[in-house]
Design an enzyme around this catalytic site. Structure first.
Site, mmCIF file in Angstrom:
data_model
loop_
_atom_site.group_PDB
_atom_site.id
_atom_site.type_symbol
_atom_site.label_atom_id
_atom_site.label_comp_id
_atom_site.label_asym_id
_atom_site.label_seq_id
_atom_site.Cartn_x
_atom_site.Cartn_y
_atom_site.Cartn_z
ATOM 1 N N SER A 127 1.180 -0.871 0.027
ATOM 2 C CA SER A 127 -0.140 0.030 -0.067
ATOM 3 C C SER A 127 0.788 1.067 0.240
ATOM 4 O O SER A 127 2.229 1.177 0.817
ATOM 5 C CB SER A 127 -1.065 0.270 1.274
ATOM 6 O OG SER A 127 -1.843 1.178 1.285
ATOM 7 N N TYR A 152 -2.509 -0.219 9.865
ATOM 8 C CA TYR A 152 -2.297 -0.598 8.465
ATOM 9 C C TYR A 152 -1.200 -0.397 7.773
ATOM 10 O O TYR A 152 -0.760 -1.307 7.119
ATOM 11 C CB TYR A 152 -4.064 0.233 8.197
ATOM 12 C CG TYR A 152 -3.604 -0.964 6.328
ATOM 13 C CD1 TYR A 152 -4.270 -1.583 6.253
ATOM 14 C CD2 TYR A 152 -3.194 0.403 5.675
ATOM 15 C CE1 TYR A 152 -4.342 -2.042 5.251
ATOM 16 C CE2 TYR A 152 -3.984 -0.193 3.967
ATOM 17 C CZ TYR A 152 -3.913 -0.981 3.865
ATOM 18 O OH TYR A 152 -3.835 -1.514 2.148
#
Length: 344
Positions: A127, A152
């Site tokens: 990501s 995350y």
């Protein structure tokens, strides 16, 4: 043709990718746990289209070691594309354990299964959030990423480190992909494009974070899929120029690579909202709010590595991409008839 196992196959990117791989002649199998992080009905509808198109699907959680090993033993995939993960920056503030279960424990199971089945390549989703507190733009895969701003992001950085370990120890070729704000038809309901479109149509205000002073490198889903499709054919090899004296984080003396996949053209949040309003033909009421914990004000992808390797760089215009999403949305939710709105 080779057999490819896609985890997260009922997800936004996973469903698009699985459909494309089928079109290219690959045999495709999928794994998805169909969790309720967002509308399960949307996931099932994506999956139904794939089942009609000959994707063998397993309902399983990648954090279940036994299930993962059984599926790998049964399918014996040549290539694995891991897109299954607990997504969302803000949700990680509320449910941190879900990220450890899926993104750490689950990814460990994928690595172990790939090792034991001797797969030819593991491609996995990282990501853009790994860039965290970095302020130098555009974000480059050669940058240090030691300052994530959310759990995350930390789990995605951990995935890259774990993959490198397996590439080094077991010569498992791994390719990590840092996705930048993916959008398009069949997109996730927790993402801004979906939420803004829905709210404007329902005459409800939209929450605009950091008072609208944000830039995002929005990347159309077809550009993500095209990038992955090309990388499937390009198994990473050890980088002969890599040196431990001045280590490049994006490559290694092991068969390991990291790529950004972004549009290389940040769009201001207010311009993004304007594109939605243009297609809908109506203005949205804005509720301006401060920057949220874990968010970063700007993302911007350097994609030169991707272009040098694949000959491709994402380039879909934001208005065109938004139009495609809204056309799908209006058709899927029967707000307005749109031809082939249920086709991935």
């Amino acid at each position: 043709m080779k057999k490819i196992l896609v985890t997260g196959s009922a997800g936004f990117i996973g469903s698009h990718l699985s459909a494309r791989l089928l079109q290219e002649g690959y045999t495709v199998a999928g794994i998805d746990n169909l969790n309720d992080y967002y509308d399960v009905g949307l996931k099932k509808d994506r999956l139904e289209l794939l089942l009609q198109n000959r994707v063998k699907s397993y309902e399983a959680d990648i954090s279940d070691t036994g299930s993962v090993m059984e599926i790998f033993e049964s399918e014996k995939p040549d290539i694995v594309i891991n897109l299954a993960a607990q997504a969302g920056v803000r949700y990680s503030l509320e449910n941190p354990h879900a990220y450890i279960t899926s993104n750490i424990n689950g990814f460990t199971n994928i690595l172990e299964a790939c090792r034991h089945q001797k797969v030819e390549q593991l491609i996995y989703a990282s990501s853009s959030s790994v860039y965290g507190a970095n302020t130098s733009k555009p974000f480059s895969t050669s940058d240090n990423i030691d300052h994530p701003l959310s759990l995350y992001a930390a789990t995605k950085k951990a995935n890259e480190l774990m993959a490198h370990t397996y590439s080094h120890l077991y010569r498992l070729p791994t390719t990590g992909l840092r996705f930048f704000t993916v959008y398009g038809p069949w997109g996730r309901p927790d993402m801004a494009l979906f939420k803004f479109t829905k709210a404007i149509l329902e005459d409800r205000p939209i929450d605009v974070y950091n008072n609208g002073d944000m830039l995002r490198d929005f990347t159309y889903v077809d550009d993500i899929v095209e990038s992955i499709h090309r990388l499937v054919k390009l198994t990473p090899k050890p980088d002969p120029e890599w040196s431990g004296d001045n280590p490049n984080p994006s490559s290694s003396n092991a068969p390991y690579r990291i790529y950004n996949i972004g549009n290389n053209a940040p769009v201001r949040l207010m311009a993004f909202i304007e594109a939605i309003e243009n297609r809908l033909g109506k203005k949205g009421e804005k509720n301006f709010m401060p920057l949220q914990p874990g968010d970063v004000p700007e993302t911007y992808a350097d994609v030169e590595d991707l272009f040098r390797t694949t000959g491709f760089r994402p380039s879909t215009d934001i208005q065109d991409g938004v139009n495609h999403f809204i056309d799908w949305y209006l058709g899927y939710y029967s707000t307005e008839p749109v031809a082939e709105s249920r086709v991935i």
